[in-house]
Write a protein that holds these residues in place. Structure first.
Motif, mmCIF file in Angstrom:
data_model
loop_
_atom_site.group_PDB
_atom_site.id
_atom_site.type_symbol
_atom_site.label_atom_id
_atom_site.label_comp_id
_atom_site.label_asym_id
_atom_site.label_seq_id
_atom_site.Cartn_x
_atom_site.Cartn_y
_atom_site.Cartn_z
ATOM 1 N N LEU A 1 -9.344 -0.566 -3.468
ATOM 2 C CA LEU A 1 -8.802 -1.785 -2.858
ATOM 3 C C LEU A 1 -9.931 -2.750 -2.510
ATOM 4 O O LEU A 1 -9.846 -3.957 -2.807
ATOM 5 C CB LEU A 1 -8.008 -1.422 -1.595
ATOM 6 C CG LEU A 1 -7.482 -2.610 -0.775
ATOM 7 C CD1 LEU A 1 -6.445 -3.399 -1.573
ATOM 8 C CD2 LEU A 1 -6.876 -2.124 0.541
ATOM 9 N N TYR B 1 -8.828 5.555 -2.781
ATOM 10 C CA TYR B 1 -7.857 4.457 -2.856
ATOM 11 C C TYR B 1 -8.381 3.189 -2.176
ATOM 12 O O TYR B 1 -8.332 2.095 -2.750
ATOM 13 C CB TYR B 1 -6.561 4.922 -2.186
ATOM 14 C CG TYR B 1 -5.401 3.968 -2.250
ATOM 15 C CD1 TYR B 1 -4.610 3.856 -3.395
ATOM 16 C CD2 TYR B 1 -5.052 3.186 -1.155
ATOM 17 C CE1 TYR B 1 -3.515 3.002 -3.436
ATOM 18 C CE2 TYR B 1 -3.965 2.333 -1.185
ATOM 19 C CZ TYR B 1 -3.201 2.243 -2.325
ATOM 20 O OH TYR B 1 -2.117 1.393 -2.359
ATOM 21 N N TYR B 2 -8.897 3.328 -0.956
ATOM 22 C CA TYR B 2 -9.373 2.145 -0.235
ATOM 23 C C TYR B 2 -10.663 1.594 -0.846
ATOM 24 O O TYR B 2 -10.941 0.392 -0.728
ATOM 25 C CB TYR B 2 -9.568 2.467 1.244
ATOM 26 C CG TYR B 2 -8.262 2.720 1.974
ATOM 27 C CD1 TYR B 2 -7.173 1.873 1.799
ATOM 28 C CD2 TYR B 2 -8.126 3.804 2.827
ATOM 29 C CE1 TYR B 2 -5.973 2.102 2.459
ATOM 30 C CE2 TYR B 2 -6.925 4.046 3.492
ATOM 31 C CZ TYR B 2 -5.849 3.187 3.298
ATOM 32 O OH TYR B 2 -4.664 3.424 3.951
ATOM 33 N N GLU B 3 -11.421 2.451 -1.483
ATOM 34 C CA GLU B 3 -12.596 1.952 -2.207
ATOM 35 C C GLU B 3 -12.165 1.059 -3.363
ATOM 36 O O GLU B 3 -12.767 0.004 -3.614
ATOM 37 C CB GLU B 3 -13.432 3.123 -2.723
ATOM 38 C CG GLU B 3 -14.061 3.971 -1.622
ATOM 39 C CD GLU B 3 -14.789 5.180 -2.185
ATOM 40 O OE1 GLU B 3 -15.008 5.231 -3.411
ATOM 41 O OE2 GLU B 3 -15.133 6.079 -1.391
ATOM 42 N N LEU C 1 -7.051 -1.993 8.637
ATOM 43 C CA LEU C 1 -7.539 -2.855 7.556
ATOM 44 C C LEU C 1 -7.523 -4.332 7.957
ATOM 45 O O LEU C 1 -8.257 -5.143 7.381
ATOM 46 C CB LEU C 1 -6.683 -2.658 6.300
ATOM 47 C CG LEU C 1 -6.714 -1.266 5.663
ATOM 48 C CD1 LEU C 1 -5.702 -1.187 4.525
ATOM 49 C CD2 LEU C 1 -8.113 -0.927 5.165
ATOM 50 N N VAL D 1 -2.680 8.115 2.327
ATOM 51 C CA VAL D 1 -4.025 7.974 1.762
ATOM 52 C C VAL D 1 -4.949 8.881 2.572
ATOM 53 O O VAL D 1 -5.326 8.553 3.693
ATOM 54 C CB VAL D 1 -4.529 6.524 1.812
ATOM 55 C CG1 VAL D 1 -5.904 6.427 1.131
ATOM 56 C CG2 VAL D 1 -3.542 5.572 1.164
ATOM 57 N N GLN E 1 -3.171 2.011 8.472
ATOM 58 C CA GLN E 1 -3.528 0.838 7.680
ATOM 59 C C GLN E 1 -3.640 -0.435 8.514
ATOM 60 O O GLN E 1 -4.145 -1.450 8.024
ATOM 61 C CB GLN E 1 -2.511 0.672 6.551
ATOM 62 C CG GLN E 1 -2.580 1.817 5.546
ATOM 63 C CD GLN E 1 -1.400 1.895 4.605
ATOM 64 O OE1 GLN E 1 -0.417 1.182 4.758
ATOM 65 N NE2 GLN E 1 -1.479 2.800 3.634
ATOM 66 N N LEU F 1 0.827 -1.204 0.000
ATOM 67 C CA LEU F 1 0.000 0.000 0.000
ATOM 68 C C LEU F 1 0.865 1.259 0.000
ATOM 69 O O LEU F 1 1.942 1.303 0.583
ATOM 70 C CB LEU F 1 -0.906 0.013 1.231
ATOM 71 C CG LEU F 1 -1.909 -1.140 1.347
ATOM 72 C CD1 LEU F 1 -2.673 -1.031 2.662
ATOM 73 C CD2 LEU F 1 -2.876 -1.156 0.168
#
Length: 747
Positions: free
Chosen positions: A607, A603-605, A631, A597, A628, A593
């Motif tokens: 991912l 970005y996480y969407e 996550l 962010v 992160q 990653l």
């Protein structure tokens, strides 16, 4: 110090009164910051400070500043904001043990291990996350709050909109924002340039400031490509206060006491709504002490606005005027500011010079040719210096003697004493006295006395006794500030009398015994032995770990300027949308990653979309920012590894990360700037050294090189670029991708 206007502060008229926090690189700086109007100061000790080359504080200096803070209702925050090596833990715990007696208002930390150490062994000390932790989004704040952190110093790369979003999402976390002072080019906490090139890590407070040096472009032009202007949020601090920022922070622990005073006075004046005339005079005076050109940096632009000044990377002062005539020994100038003997001046001989000529005013004459000690703004001056500028040269004034602060005599500053509540059992022929600081030091003494019955009633025996017991002796750390008296004599409480001379003997005996107990305790090792040293190895991950040992093998392939490169080490949105560009080994696809962010980034969407829609692949995710770690809880079927920016140099950092991993963090990289074995032999997770074949990014910056150095407009830009630079004998590759600037040492 010359005071040009009334220095009294008027009451602030803001809806929310934020704390004004100033730098204290020395005891004098701390005192003058308080005098200038700061509500608190942050400082470093001789060890573990991110400004190792500042004067910093001894324990005795800290006691003296603590006394002043207590008297004035000010706060002291101690910065232990470096990466801590395993072999330094003894020294660290000794430092923590000492400062715990002074009850600091908080300790500012970078190393994740420090969060564990303070939370477990010093729970009464508040924890603030340093900007070196690179906390820049809601997820990071929420995770740190759950781990006991009460305040976060936000990354300087955030816009006002970013800060507002974080405030709204995290109303119960204190926010601290830098408002003035130096700005690093690389994202704070993830700059590897100084550590890799000079073996002096910015994460250890030893930065050589490679971003302040000049580089040669391919066309032969030399410029300061990475030297950021200083922050100067003069017009934005009230907006930050209205957003709900709790603390407004001034950078500058390497700077002078004059800087601490004037920067505090300036922002106190702005926050208090002082007249514009006073604010402008304070700006001028501060610029004479230290100032590069100012900028609001990222507040209004995610890629930075007026970020870089290419011509000069250091103190530039104020413009004094232009040379009207010059002779072999002097030059004439119409003054834009007061000038005095011994003031410092600077000028550039040629427009493209990279180094300025610095001189001192050796002699000064007015328009009639008479020698004078100073001249006021608007007057014509003949200035004598060791080097003479040519006609038409712009002169900068870089110091003014009238701004020099009076040196503070340390012996005149009383120290802080740690208060002790003692219990006194009084018998007819002796006194037994005991006291303790919970979990730290305790002692008991027994001294012979002669008790007497007072002829008159004593209305307050306790106060009378305490007056004799409370006398301070500077060489001692402790003082008795409260007593509990138990009378075992035949005399009534209000008739009990002990001669003052005997009470003084008891005081000396008790404080001496207490101090001896303190010293004995200090000699002990305060490094606790952890019982949870089980090493977490997952048998099915051994092959993955072998791949991770060669970090360069998991770099995704990235199209830059029409060609694929495997130099960029992190997965961007492009890679999440095009997973064929991610590296796959043994049917496992690696997603390292990117470290930054923001909340408004999708970005996480992307991912989540990748992991949801392509379930045939087996993925493993690399974590490069503390945010992160959240996550891991979200993706329960995915394995993770701590990537290069999840610094691990001590056991407690390892335990911190492991405690949040639910057993699915399979490994960590040894701190990437570790030049030698850190002594971390027993870690709770596999600890992998970073392979020398991995070309690490020296800079990772949101300040777009293409925009700030090549003059490109954001409108219509393809957000890519490749550039070659030289500095001294080294060559560098600079790559811009999706507005992020990377710099690598060329092989």
């Amino acid at each position: 110090m010359q005071k040009t206007l009334n220095d009294k502060n008027s009451a602030p008229n803001l809806k929310k009164k934020p704390e004004l926090l100033a730098p204290a690189g020395s005891l004098e700086s701390g005192i003058y910051a308080f005098d200038g109007g700061a509500d608190g100061v942050y400082l470093g000790l001789s060890d573990f400070s991110a400004r190792r080359f500042a004067t910093n504080f001894t324990f005795e200096h800290l006691r003296k500043l603590k006394y002043r803070a207590e008297q004035e209702g000010k706060k002291i925050y101690i910065a232990i904001n470096t990466i801590i090596r395993e072999d330094e833990l003894r020294r660290l715990f000794d430092n923590l043990y000492m400062i715990s007696f002074l009850s600091p208002d908080a300790v500012i930390v970078q190393d994740a291990g420090m969060i564990r150490i303070l939370g477990k062994y010093y729970p009464d000390i508040a924890i603030h996350a340093s900007t070196q932790m690179a906390v820049h989004n809601t997820a990071g704040l929420r995770l740190l709050k759950d781990q006991g952190v009460s305040r976060v110093v936000l990354s300087r790369e955030l816009t006002l909109s970013d800060i507002r979003t974080i405030r709204n999402n995290c109303p119960d976390m204190e926010l601290e924002v830098f408002i003035h002072g130096a700005l690093c080019y690389s994202f704070s906490g993830i700059c590897l340039a100084s550590g890799y090139i000079a073996n002096r890590s910015a994460n250890r407070g030893e930065c050589i400031q490679m971003c302040r040096d000049y580089y040669t472009q391919e066309d032969g032009v030399k410029r300061y490509q990475f030297s950021c202007r200083d922050l100067g949020y003069y017009n934005e601090v009230k907006t930050l206060a209205d957003i709900g920022v709790d603390s407004l922070k001034i950078e500058g622990r390497m700077k002078s006491p004059e800087y601490s005073y004037l920067s505090s006075a300036l922002y106190r004046a702005v926050l208090s709504g002082e007249p514009e005339e006073k604010v402008e005079l304070l700006k001028r005076d501060l610029a004479l002490i230290y100032e590069r050109y100012n900028s609001t940096a990222y507040l209004s632009s995610p890629s930075g606005k007026d970020l870089i000044f290419n011509r000069w990377a250091s103190h530039r002062g104020i413009e004094l005027g232009t040379v009207e005539a010059a002779s072999s020994r002097s030059f004439n100038i119409l003054l834009k500011n007061t000038l005095a003997l011994k003031d410092g001046l600077m000028f550039f001989r040629n427009a493209d010079d990279l180094e300025g000529v610095r001189v001192s005013v050796e002699n000064l004459k007015n328009a009639s040719g008479r020698e004078v000690r100073w001249l006021e703004k608007g007057q014509k001056a003949t200035v004598f210096t060791s080097f003479i500028p040519a006609k038409g040269t712009l002169i900068h004034q870089i110091s003014h003697r009238n701004l020099d602060m009076k040196t503070i005599k340390e012996s005149s500053l009383p120290p802080y004493f740690v208060p002790i509540k003692a219990r006194m059992n009084i018998y007819s022929d002796y006194i037994e006295m005991d006291g303790q600081l919970v979990g730290k030091v305790q002692t008991v003494i027994k001294e012979p006395v002669i008790t007497e019955e007072s002829r008159n009633s004593i209305p307050d025996v306790k106060s009378l006794f305490l007056k004799q017991l409370k006398s301070r002796e500077e060489e001692n750390l402790f003082e008795i500030n409260d007593i509990e008296i138990h009378n075992h004599t035949q005399y009534a409480d209000d008739r009990l009398f002990v001669p003052p001379s005997q009470l003084k003997i008891i005081r000396r005996s008790f404080i001496s015994a207490f101090s001896e107990a303190f010293r004995n305790e200090l000699e002990k090792s305060h490094v606790p032995a952890d019982s949870d040293l089980a090493v977490l190895h997952l048998s099915e991950t051994s092959e993955i770990i072998e791949i991770l040992k060669e970090r360069h093998r998991i770099n995704p392939s990235t199209p830059v300027q029409g060609e694929l490169t495997e130099l960029l080490p992190f997965a961007d949105i492009f890679h999440l949308k095009n997973p064929e560009h991610l590296k796959t080994h043994d049917n496992i696809t690696f997603i390292p990653l990117k470290p930054v962010v923001k909340d408004n980034d999708n970005y996480y969407e992307e991912l989540a979309n990748l992991l949801e829609t392509d379930k045939k692949r087996k993925y493993i995710i690399g974590i490069n920012n503390i945010s992160q770690l959240s996550l891991i809880e979200k993706y329960k079927d995915i394995l993770f590894f701590g990537d290069i920016y999840l610094y691990t140099a001590n056991y407690h950092a390892c335990r911190f990360y492991a405690s949040l991993s639910d057993g699915r963090l399979i490994s960590l990289y040894q701190w990437i700037e570790q030049g030698e074995d850190p002594g971390l032999n027993d870690c709770c997770l596999p600890l992998i050294p970073v392979s020398p074949a991995f070309r690490r990014p020296l800079f990772y910056s949101l300040g777009c090189y293409k925009k700030h150095n090549m003059g490109y407009s954001c409108s219509g830009c393809n957000k890519e670029g490749i550039y070659k630079l030289r500095n001294r004998s080294r060559k560098y590759d600079v790559i811009v991708y999706n507005c992020i600037t990377y710099m690598f040492l060329k092989e």
